[in-house]
Scaffold this motif. Structure first.
Motif, short mmCIF file in Angstrom:
data_model
loop_
_atom_site.label_atom_id
_atom_site.label_comp_id
_atom_site.label_asym_id
_atom_site.label_seq_id
_atom_site.Cartn_x
_atom_site.Cartn_y
_atom_site.Cartn_z
N ARG A 170 13.88 13.13 0.35
CA ARG A 170 12.83 12.13 0.49
C ARG A 170 12.56 11.36 -0.85
N LEU A 171 12.77 12.03 -1.87
CA LEU A 171 12.62 11.14 -3.05
C LEU A 171 13.68 9.85 -3.05
N PHE A 172 15.01 10.41 -2.85
CA PHE A 172 15.90 9.25 -2.78
C PHE A 172 15.56 8.31 -1.63
N LYS A 173 15.31 8.73 -0.60
CA LYS A 173 14.60 7.86 0.43
C LYS A 173 13.43 7.17 0.04
N LEU A 174 12.57 7.40 -0.76
CA LEU A 174 11.27 6.85 -1.30
C LEU A 174 11.91 5.64 -2.15
N ALA A 175 12.64 6.11 -3.11
CA ALA A 175 13.27 4.96 -4.14
C ALA A 175 14.19 3.92 -3.35
N TYR A 176 14.91 4.27 -2.60
CA TYR A 176 15.54 3.16 -1.74
C TYR A 176 14.44 2.38 -0.92
N LEU A 177 13.51 3.02 -0.09
CA LEU A 177 12.49 1.97 0.28
C LEU A 177 11.75 1.32 -0.71
N CYS A 178 11.53 1.73 -1.77
CA CYS A 178 10.92 0.78 -2.89
C CYS A 178 11.82 -0.22 -3.33
N ILE A 179 13.00 -0.26 -3.33
CA ILE A 179 13.90 -1.25 -3.56
C ILE A 179 13.86 -2.28 -2.31
N LEU A 180 13.74 -1.94 -1.25
CA LEU A 180 13.82 -2.75 -0.14
C LEU A 180 12.24 -3.45 0.05
N LEU A 181 11.42 -2.70 -0.37
CA LEU A 181 10.13 -3.34 -0.62
C LEU A 181 9.96 -4.48 -1.34
N PHE A 182 10.51 -4.14 -2.58
CA PHE A 182 10.62 -4.93 -3.77
C PHE A 182 11.63 -6.29 -3.33
N MET A 183 12.55 -6.04 -2.65
CA MET A 183 13.30 -7.27 -1.94
C MET A 183 12.48 -8.13 -0.95
N CYS A 184 11.78 -7.38 -0.04
CA CYS A 184 10.95 -8.02 0.93
C CYS A 184 9.84 -9.03 0.23
N ILE A 185 9.17 -8.16 -0.79
CA ILE A 185 8.17 -9.01 -1.33
C ILE A 185 9.02 -10.27 -2.10
N PHE A 186 9.98 -10.24 -2.69
CA PHE A 186 10.85 -11.28 -3.49
C PHE A 186 11.04 -12.25 -2.47
N TRP A 187 11.54 -11.91 -1.27
CA TRP A 187 11.96 -13.05 -0.10
C TRP A 187 10.56 -13.76 0.55
N MET A 188 9.55 -12.95 0.37
CA MET A 188 8.37 -13.34 0.89
C MET A 188 7.74 -14.60 0.05
N ILE A 189 7.74 -14.10 -1.54
CA ILE A 189 7.43 -15.13 -2.38
C ILE A 189 8.21 -16.56 -2.18
N TRP A 190 9.63 -16.17 -2.21
CA TRP A 190 10.38 -17.23 -2.04
C TRP A 190 10.02 -18.04 -0.96
N SER A 191 9.97 -17.66 0.11
CA SER A 191 9.74 -18.61 1.48
C SER A 191 8.44 -19.21 1.24
N VAL A 192 7.41 -18.73 0.48
CA VAL A 192 6.07 -19.34 0.38
C VAL A 192 6.48 -20.52 -0.63
N LEU A 193 6.85 -20.26 -1.58
CA LEU A 193 7.15 -21.24 -2.69
C LEU A 193 8.31 -22.34 -2.13
N GLU A 194 9.11 -22.03 -1.25
CA GLU A 194 10.04 -22.97 -0.42
C GLU A 194 9.19 -23.70 0.49
N ASP A 195 8.16 -23.16 1.14
CA ASP A 195 7.23 -23.94 1.79
C ASP A 195 6.45 -24.85 1.33
N ASP A 196 5.98 -24.64 0.03
CA ASP A 196 5.37 -25.42 -0.55
C ASP A 196 6.10 -26.66 -1.33
N ASN A 197 7.11 -26.46 -1.43
CA ASN A 197 8.23 -27.63 -1.83
C ASN A 197 8.40 -28.34 -0.92
N VAL A 198 8.57 -28.07 0.20
CA VAL A 198 8.78 -29.05 1.75
C VAL A 198 7.43 -29.57 1.86
#
Length: 140
Positions: free
Chosen positions: A110-138
């Motif tokens: 479960r600790l490995f699952k937790l670490a993997y999910l934290c990486i996925l969450l970080f990537m999700c936050i990154f892409w969410m911020i990226w899409s918000v910034l891209e929307d502002d640029n458009v």
């Protein structure tokens, strides 16, 4: 572009739900380790959230596939494969009679699952911020 932000918000909250289920399982194992709970209660609590965790993670992977987010879909695949492998081998549930013998392995799983999910969450936050910034640029 608002739909893109909605997709990332939905995936963010889904990842938070899966993280909460894994953390709940870790808390049950920690309670068992420190003898706050008996093995039967601990295993029944863990087993009650294992299948919902698998289903929600599978739905998240399908969601990424259907929305065309290939990188996130490919990042979800190892975790999904691991869950399917556990389910097919009938090792996904915690056995009440063997829980003390397998406590360290279950916690590490479960600790490995937790670490993997934290990486996925970080990537999700990154892409969410990226899409918000891209929307502002458009919009400019």
């Amino acid at each position: 572009m608002a739909s893109e932000i909605f997709v990332w918000l939905l995936s963010f909250f889904t990842l938070i739900a899966v993280l909460a289920m894994v953390i709940y399982q870790l808390m049950c194992l920690a309670d068992l380790e420190y003898d706050y709970i008996n093995p039967y209660d601990s295993s029944s609590r863990i087993n009650s959230v294992v299948l919902p965790e698998f289903v929600v993670q599978g739905l998240l992977g399908l969601f990424f596939l259907f929305t065309g987010h290939w990188v996130m879909f490919l990042l979800c695949m190892p975790y999904l494969y691991y869950n399917v492998k556990l389910y097919m081998q009938k090792q996904h549930l915690v056995d009440v009679t063997e829980i003390f013998n397998l406590l360290h392995r279950e916690k590490m799983r479960r600790l490995f699952k937790l670490a993997y999910l934290c990486i996925l969450l970080f990537m999700c936050i990154f892409w969410m911020i990226w899409s918000v910034l891209e929307d502002d640029n458009v919009a400019e």
